[in-house]
Design an enzyme around this catalytic site. Structure first.
Site, PDB file in Angstrom:
ATOM      1  NE  ARG A 125      -3.814  -0.157   2.160  1.00 44.19           N
ATOM      2  CZ  ARG A 125      -4.730   0.064   3.094  1.00 44.19           C
ATOM      3  NH1 ARG A 125      -4.851  -0.797   4.097  1.00 44.19           N
ATOM      4  NH2 ARG A 125      -5.516   1.102   3.037  1.00 44.19           N
ATOM      5  CG  ASP A 322     -13.329   2.375   4.770  1.00 43.34           C
ATOM      6  OD1 ASP A 322     -12.487   2.397   3.851  1.00 43.34           O
ATOM      7  OD2 ASP A 322     -13.058   2.704   5.940  1.00 43.34           O
TER       8      ASP A 322
HETATM    9  C1  S3P Z   1      -9.202   5.511   8.036  1.00 44.24           C
HETATM   10  C2  S3P Z   1      -9.165   6.253   6.893  1.00 44.24           C
HETATM   11  C3  S3P Z   1      -9.519   5.716   5.565  1.00 44.24           C
HETATM   12  C4  S3P Z   1     -10.290   4.402   5.687  1.00 44.24           C
HETATM   13  C5  S3P Z   1      -9.690   3.461   6.687  1.00 44.24           C
HETATM   14  C6  S3P Z   1      -9.640   4.097   8.057  1.00 44.24           C
HETATM   15  C7  S3P Z   1      -8.809   6.150   9.307  1.00 44.24           C
HETATM   16  O1  S3P Z   1      -8.344   5.462   4.850  1.00 44.24           O
HETATM   17  O2  S3P Z   1     -10.361   3.775   4.414  1.00 44.24           O
HETATM   18  O3  S3P Z   1     -10.457   2.265   6.767  1.00 44.24           O
HETATM   19  O4  S3P Z   1      -9.076   5.581  10.385  1.00 44.24           O
HETATM   20  O5  S3P Z   1      -8.214   7.239   9.252  1.00 44.24           O
HETATM   21  P1  S3P Z   1      -7.610   6.610   3.976  1.00 44.24           P
HETATM   22  O6  S3P Z   1      -7.116   7.634   4.889  1.00 44.24           O
HETATM   23  O7  S3P Z   1      -6.490   5.881   3.282  1.00 44.24           O
HETATM   24  O8  S3P Z   1      -8.660   7.089   3.026  1.00 44.24           O
END
Ligand code: S3P
Length: 437
Positions: A125, A322
């Protein structure tokens, strides 16, 4: 084979579900309280594997964290902003992007050396998005593939020489935003974040409640660093709307459903799925709306609905990012097609969700076309049972399970690698059994 679980078509969906605690808030309750002054108690903590990774990492830096037997109550003895210890081992974030990106920001402000890594999905990632701005702040960070992939190694220096920056976020990522706010706690001067800051705001709410010198408005976030202290904060974690998502979709798409979801977090930066489903004609009603430790919470009643496909893109995407695997299931049962765009971020989640949604639901007979940044999902699909694979992606496993409940009578599907649901929703398979009749 015991790596498979069978889900049968359900005649009716009925009952009350209390989904487990919110994943994002659970992570933050541990990480932020670990650097606060005093002892904090967290209730309704999510004992999923991702949040347990955050606990393990903070313990490895000398933080005393006690878990109750159910692992739903946690006591954290804060060590203050400068009390963490150099970890003797490599920090293991498992499958958790949130742990990795938030901790990378925190570690950039420490005076010691650390390495953080995780499982094979996590190691693929993108980390360049956090490393770039942290380097601009003066942090010394290295990663594989030209500083873009974990493992990451972070070399703090004894003088804590992180500098404030002005930075426009190029992606609407709460993990990136939170990473930079954590580094900014240690930086001399004003860190100003602009650009795509409209993502989940749990970090801003919680750090603000702990007394961080943080100013927020719609356009910008300003941390007046360095922070001198954070106050320990007791947190009652609301239920995770991203887990409630599976039941919202199952109920609206099922012809005989009536479910009550109790104590769900309804922070407006997270409720895009409710808005999208309502736009599609869903019967969803919020009641007993209240605020618990700075986060809005409600009970949600959801019933069988006649859905019509819609277009989903633009500013709503970070508010339901999500939930798109679950939303895809609702779209398959609507009239007309649903088009999801502006969602290229789905390609760098636990799996490339644009590809895995299309391939796995395709095995059930769904017609889903992929686009570089989204999906075109045909409505009124005649699905059939088959064997499908979660690819180790918790949200895909649970979305497939919901599709299983919605199959024509007598049909069933077998999900390979179903146990990954534990990453965010321990107890999911029990709840599924309980409500399907
Ligand atoms: C999250 C942010 C999101 C989300 C993840 C949880 C967080 O990711 O998809 O499940 O807790 O800050 P991204 O910041 O990569 O969009």
């Amino acid at each position: 084979m015991n790596n498979f679980l069978t889900v049968k078509s359900a005649a009716r969906l009925r009952g009350e579900i209390t989904v487990p605690g919110d994943k994002s808030i659970s992570h933050r309750s541990i990480i932020f309280n670990a650097i606060a002054e005093g002892t904090a108690h967290v209730t309704n903590f999510l004992p999923g594997e991702d949040c347990l990774s955050s606990i393990a990492c903070m313990r490895a830096m000398g933080v005393n964290i006690e878990l109750s037997e159910s692992k739903r109550e946690v006591t954290i003895a804060g060590r203050g902003l400068r009390g963490l210890q150099e970890p003797a081992e490599i920090l293991d974030a498992g499958n958790s992007g949130t742990t990795t990106r938030l901790l990378t920001g925190l570690l950039a402000g420490q005076s010691f050396y650390s390495i953080i890594t995780g499982d094979s999905s996590l190691r693929s990632r993108p980390m360049g998005r956090v490393i770039g701005p942290l380097k601009q702040m003066g942090a010394q960070i290295w990663g594989r593939k030209n500083d873009t992939l974990a493992p990451l190694s972070i070399k703090g220096d004894a003088n804590n020489s992180i500098k404030a920056i002005s930075y426009n976020l190029p992606v609407a990522s709460a993990q990136l935003k939170s990473c930079l706010l954590l580094a900014a706690l240690y930086a001399e001067g004003e860190t100003v974040l602009g650009g795509l800051i409209a993502s989940r705001d749990h970090t801003e709410r919680m750090l603000g409640a702990m007394g961080a010198p943080l100013e927020t408005n719609r356009e910008r976030l300003i941390m007046h660093g360095p922070a001198t202290t954070l106050r320990a904060l007791n947190v009652a974690v609301p239920g995770d709307i991203s887990s409630a998502a599976f039941w919202l979709v199952a109920a609206v798409a099922h012809p005989d459903a009536d479910l009550l979801l109790k104590n769900v977090g309804v922070n407006p930066t997270r409720t895009g799925l409710i808005d999208a489903l309502q736009e599609m004609g869903a019967d969803i009603e919020l009641s007993d709306e209240r605020e618990i430790v700075g986060e809005p919470v409600a009970d949600i009643r959801v019933k069988s609905s006649r859905l019509v496909g819609t277009g989903i893109g633009g500013e709503i995407i970070p508010r339901l990012v999500d939930e798109i695997p679950a939303l895809a299931v609702a779209a398959m049962f609507g009239q007309n097609r649903t088009v999801v765009r502006d969602a290229a971020e789905l390609r760098v989640k636990e799996t490339d969700r644009i590809a895995t949604i299309a391939s796995e639901f395709g095995k059930l007979g769904a017609n889903i076309e992929t686009q570089p940044d989204g999906l075109v999902i045909s409505g009124r699909q005649h699905l059939h049972g088959n064997s499908v694979h979660s690819h180790g992606d918790h949200r895909l496993a649970m979305s497939l399970a919901i599709a299983g409940l919605l199959l024509p009578p007598g049909e069933e599907l077998a999900i390979e690698d179903y146990a990954c649901a534990d990453v965010s929703y321990p107890g999911f398979w029990d709840d599924l059994k309980r409500v399907s009749q």
